[in-house]
Motif scaffolding. Structure first.
Motif, PDB file in Angstrom:
ATOM      1  N   VAL A   1      43.262  22.473  55.041  1.00  0.00           N
ATOM      2  CA  VAL A   1      44.625  22.239  55.528  1.00  0.00           C
ATOM      3  C   VAL A   1      44.641  22.096  57.045  1.00  0.00           C
ATOM      4  N   VAL A   2      43.687  22.703  57.731  1.00  0.00           N
ATOM      5  CA  VAL A   2      43.679  22.652  59.196  1.00  0.00           C
ATOM      6  C   VAL A   2      43.326  21.244  59.688  1.00  0.00           C
ATOM      7  N   PRO A   3      42.192  20.648  59.275  1.00  0.00           N
ATOM      8  CA  PRO A   3      41.976  19.242  59.670  1.00  0.00           C
ATOM      9  C   PRO A   3      43.007  18.303  59.063  1.00  0.00           C
ATOM     10  N   GLY A   4      43.557  18.663  57.880  1.00  0.00           N
ATOM     11  CA  GLY A   4      44.610  17.836  57.293  1.00  0.00           C
ATOM     12  C   GLY A   4      45.831  17.768  58.196  1.00  0.00           C
ATOM     13  N   LEU A   5      46.200  18.888  58.808  1.00  0.00           N
ATOM     14  CA  LEU A   5      47.323  18.918  59.746  1.00  0.00           C
ATOM     15  C   LEU A   5      47.048  18.034  60.955  1.00  0.00           C
ATOM     16  N   ALA A   6      45.827  18.106  61.500  1.00  0.00           N
ATOM     17  CA  ALA A   6      45.470  17.263  62.649  1.00  0.00           C
ATOM     18  C   ALA A   6      45.529  15.783  62.283  1.00  0.00           C
ATOM     19  N   ILE A   7      45.074  15.447  61.075  1.00  0.00           N
ATOM     20  CA  ILE A   7      45.106  14.048  60.628  1.00  0.00           C
ATOM     21  C   ILE A   7      46.545  13.562  60.486  1.00  0.00           C
ATOM     22  N   ASP A   8      47.417  14.395  59.919  1.00  0.00           N
ATOM     23  CA  ASP A   8      48.824  14.011  59.773  1.00  0.00           C
ATOM     24  C   ASP A   8      49.476  13.756  61.121  1.00  0.00           C
ATOM     25  N   LEU A   9      49.170  14.594  62.091  1.00  0.00           N
ATOM     26  CA  LEU A   9      49.751  14.416  63.417  1.00  0.00           C
ATOM     27  C   LEU A   9      49.293  13.099  64.044  1.00  0.00           C
ATOM     28  N   LEU A  10      48.008  12.772  63.916  1.00  0.00           N
ATOM     29  CA  LEU A  10      47.492  11.540  64.497  1.00  0.00           C
ATOM     30  C   LEU A  10      48.033  10.306  63.773  1.00  0.00           C
ATOM     31  N   VAL A  11      48.047  10.349  62.446  1.00  0.00           N
ATOM     32  CA  VAL A  11      48.561   9.203  61.694  1.00  0.00           C
ATOM     33  C   VAL A  11      50.048   9.008  61.980  1.00  0.00           C
ATOM     34  N   GLY A  12      50.805  10.105  62.057  1.00  0.00           N
ATOM     35  CA  GLY A  12      52.224   9.998  62.382  1.00  0.00           C
ATOM     36  C   GLY A  12      52.464   9.426  63.764  1.00  0.00           C
ATOM     37  N   TRP A  13      51.646   9.826  64.721  1.00  0.00           N
ATOM     38  CA  TRP A  13      51.774   9.300  66.084  1.00  0.00           C
ATOM     39  C   TRP A  13      51.474   7.800  66.124  1.00  0.00           C
ATOM     40  N   PHE A  14      50.435   7.372  65.385  1.00  0.00           N
ATOM     41  CA  PHE A  14      50.103   5.951  65.352  1.00  0.00           C
ATOM     42  C   PHE A  14      51.190   5.147  64.660  1.00  0.00           C
ATOM     43  N   ARG A  15      51.783   5.701  63.625  1.00  0.00           N
ATOM     44  CA  ARG A  15      52.861   4.994  62.938  1.00  0.00           C
ATOM     45  C   ARG A  15      54.061   4.796  63.872  1.00  0.00           C
ATOM     46  N   LYS A  16      54.389   5.813  64.635  1.00  0.00           N
ATOM     47  CA  LYS A  16      55.511   5.696  65.568  1.00  0.00           C
ATOM     48  C   LYS A  16      55.213   4.681  66.667  1.00  0.00           C
ATOM     49  N   SER A  17      53.987   4.694  67.178  1.00  0.00           N
ATOM     50  CA  SER A  17      53.642   3.733  68.234  1.00  0.00           C
ATOM     51  C   SER A  17      53.656   2.314  67.694  1.00  0.00           C
ATOM     52  N   ARG A  18      53.208   2.126  66.457  1.00  0.00           N
ATOM     53  CA  ARG A  18      53.254   0.797  65.848  1.00  0.00           C
ATOM     54  C   ARG A  18      54.693   0.353  65.629  1.00  0.00           C
ATOM     55  N   ALA A  19      55.557   1.286  65.220  1.00  0.00           N
ATOM     56  CA  ALA A  19      56.968   0.947  65.009  1.00  0.00           C
ATOM     57  C   ALA A  19      57.630   0.555  66.323  1.00  0.00           C
ATOM     58  N   ARG A  20      57.263   1.242  67.409  1.00  0.00           N
ATOM     59  CA  ARG A  20      57.839   0.892  68.712  1.00  0.00           C
ATOM     60  C   ARG A  20      57.404  -0.500  69.144  1.00  0.00           C
ATOM     61  N   LEU A  21      56.125  -0.844  68.925  1.00  0.00           N
ATOM     62  CA  LEU A  21      55.647  -2.173  69.281  1.00  0.00           C
ATOM     63  C   LEU A  21      56.345  -3.251  68.448  1.00  0.00           C
ATOM     64  N   SER A  22      56.524  -2.968  67.151  1.00  0.00           N
ATOM     65  CA  SER A  22      57.197  -3.936  66.284  1.00  0.00           C
ATOM     66  C   SER A  22      58.649  -4.105  66.688  1.00  0.00           C
ATOM     67  N   SER A  23      59.286  -2.989  67.057  1.00  0.00           N
ATOM     68  CA  SER A  23      60.682  -3.052  67.475  1.00  0.00           C
ATOM     69  C   SER A  23      60.828  -3.828  68.773  1.00  0.00           C
ATOM     70  N   ALA A  24      59.904  -3.613  69.695  1.00  0.00           N
ATOM     71  CA  ALA A  24      59.964  -4.332  70.970  1.00  0.00           C
ATOM     72  C   ALA A  24      59.756  -5.828  70.765  1.00  0.00           C
ATOM     73  N   ALA A  25      58.844  -6.179  69.852  1.00  0.00           N
ATOM     74  CA  ALA A  25      58.605  -7.599  69.580  1.00  0.00           C
ATOM     75  C   ALA A  25      59.799  -8.238  68.890  1.00  0.00           C
ATOM     76  N   ALA A  26      60.475  -7.477  68.031  1.00  0.00           N
ATOM     77  CA  ALA A  26      61.611  -8.019  67.287  1.00  0.00           C
ATOM     78  C   ALA A  26      62.824  -8.240  68.180  1.00  0.00           C
ATOM     79  N   THR A  27      62.996  -7.380  69.190  1.00  0.00           N
ATOM     80  CA  THR A  27      64.168  -7.476  70.069  1.00  0.00           C
ATOM     81  C   THR A  27      63.945  -8.388  71.268  1.00  0.00           C
TER      82      THR A  27
END
Length: 420
Positions: free
Chosen positions: A277-303
């Motif tokens: 569960v400990v490395p699983g938590l670290a993986i979730d945090l990193l994947v969540g951060w990458f998803r948010k950064s990708r969403a921001r890039l997509s939003s910036a490109a769309a607008t």
């Protein structure tokens, strides 16, 4: 006759989203898949406590029921989909030899046949050679491939229902991460011989662990719609192991096959689970951060009012913004986090687990040794001379974690698109 599976690149709208409840057979499939690792853990305990008995032990029967139940259910599902399926059900299926069924159903059926094929092979092997000297004997390897097929097939069925559901936190989403936890447990079982607490200061344990665990945790995090998918996957694995640790010793049993060096009088439990569960938590945090950064890039490109190809003030794209590079960057970050967290956590936990302080019902510190164990070295680490832990171990583990994290990202991304 040529067998081919046709998977269209784009599913029709009827196969994309739905709000209908999850079919009851999905619960039956997950229950069957759960029986497999529980039966295997029970069987290992049976061999460690009683010895080689008969093929028709309850543990063996539970394991094979875990293959038969999903296999028969998916056979029925294939016939139902092909002959009586609605247009929506047929749209959410693939074709094999002219028959239509969900992709996961075909994988389950194949895995069920492999498990059944291993049964007479295993019985003959024991009659010819006696006890197994290792978990992955030839018949057990065939059985393991079949079990993996059944579990993966059920996983594919759950993720297809998740991806077609309009609800972000649907029942299928939770069943998907539960199945990921079952697959993680199956991987851990087949690494048992090198993963006991006494092995966790040697290099071999960390080199083995850097392969399957990042793969399954990362794949779950990338494919699931749940925020903490990798953490839940690790928690499912740990909880199932703990339930077996606390349940098996409640039943009295005695060895029936000599030589007996360790006098056991109750079923031998498995060793304490890894704290994934400990490395699983670290993986979730990193994947969540990458998803948010990708969403921001997509939003910036769309607008943007100016198309990127016509905007002369900045380059149309950067090499580091390509999906290929970003996935490798994420894999490297996940591997670094996994190694940085997993090694110190298990290194220090293993010190406690081999100490007399862990010799109790909760941690089962010295309770997992079989009746054939001579008892020497229970409170020390093993294999330190042949497999010393060095800086080279860390680098090799990191390299393995990068490769298998990248495979997990690719596998998880593919599963996030499965709708059939």
């Amino acid at each position: 006759m040529n067998a081919s599976i046709a998977i269209p690149t784009a599913a029709p709208a009827s196969a994309v989203e739905h709000s209908s409840p999850l079919p009851s057979y999905c619960l039956l499939l997950v229950f069957g898949a759960l029986c497999i690792p529980i039966g295997v853990l029970w069987d290992i305990s049976w061999h460690s406590t009683i010895g080689r008995d008969t093929f028709w032990t309850p543990a063996h029967m539970l394991t094979y029921v875990g293959g038969l139940l999903p296999g028969i259910t998916c056979g029925w599902l294939a016939l139902k989909t092909h002959f009586f399926g609605s247009p929506e059900e047929r749209a959410a299926s693939v074709s094999l030899w002219g028959f239509r069924a969900p992709l996961g159903a075909w994988v389950v059926i194949w895995g069920c046949f492999a498990m059944l094929l291993s049964a007479p092979f295993d019985n003959w092997w024991h009659n010819a050679y006696g006890l197994d000297v290792q978990i992955l004997s030839p018949p057990h390897t065939v059985l393991a491939v079949g079990m993996l097929g059944v579990a993966l097939g059920v996983l594919f069925l759950m993720v297809s229902w998740q991806n077609r559901s309009a609800n972000e936190s649907s029942t299928a989403a939770f069943l998907f991460v539960f199945m990921a936890g079952i697959l993680l447990l199956m991987a851990a079982i087949f690494l048992t011989e090198g993963s006991l607490p006494n092995h966790q200061h040697a290099s071999r344990f960390y080199l083995m662990s850097a392969r399957p665990y990042p793969l399954y945790l990362v794949a779950a995090a990338c494919a699931s719609r749940l925020r903490w998918a990798a953490t839940i996957t690790g928690a499912v694995y740990m909880l199932l192991i703990l339930l077996m640790i606390w349940t098996l010793p409640l039943f009295e049993a005695h060895p029936k096959l000599a030589p007996i060096y360790n006098q056991v009088d109750h079923m031998v439990p498995p060793a304490f689970p890894l704290l994934l569960v400990v490395p699983g938590l670290a993986i979730d945090l990193l994947v969540g951060w990458f998803r948010k950064s990708r969403a921001r890039l997509s939003s910036a490109a769309a607008t943007s009012s100016v198309p990127a190809a016509l905007d002369q003030t900045k380059p149309a794209s950067h090499w580091w913004q390509s999906q290929f590079v970003r996935d490798w960057i994420l894999a490297i970050l996940i591997a670094c986090a996994f190694v940085a967290v997993f090694i110190p956590v298990q290194w220090n936990l293993s010190k406690f687990l081999i100490s007399p302080a862990a010799d109790n019902w909760f941690f089962a510190g010295g309770h997992f040794f079989p009746y054939s164990s001579t008892g020497g070295g229970r409170h020390r680490f093993w294999d330190l001379q042949n497999n010393p832990f060095t800086s080279r171990t860390v680098l090799l583990a990191l390299a393995s974690a990068v490769i298998f994290s990248r495979i997990g990202i690719g596998f998880g991304t593919w599963m996030s698109r499965v709708r059939r």
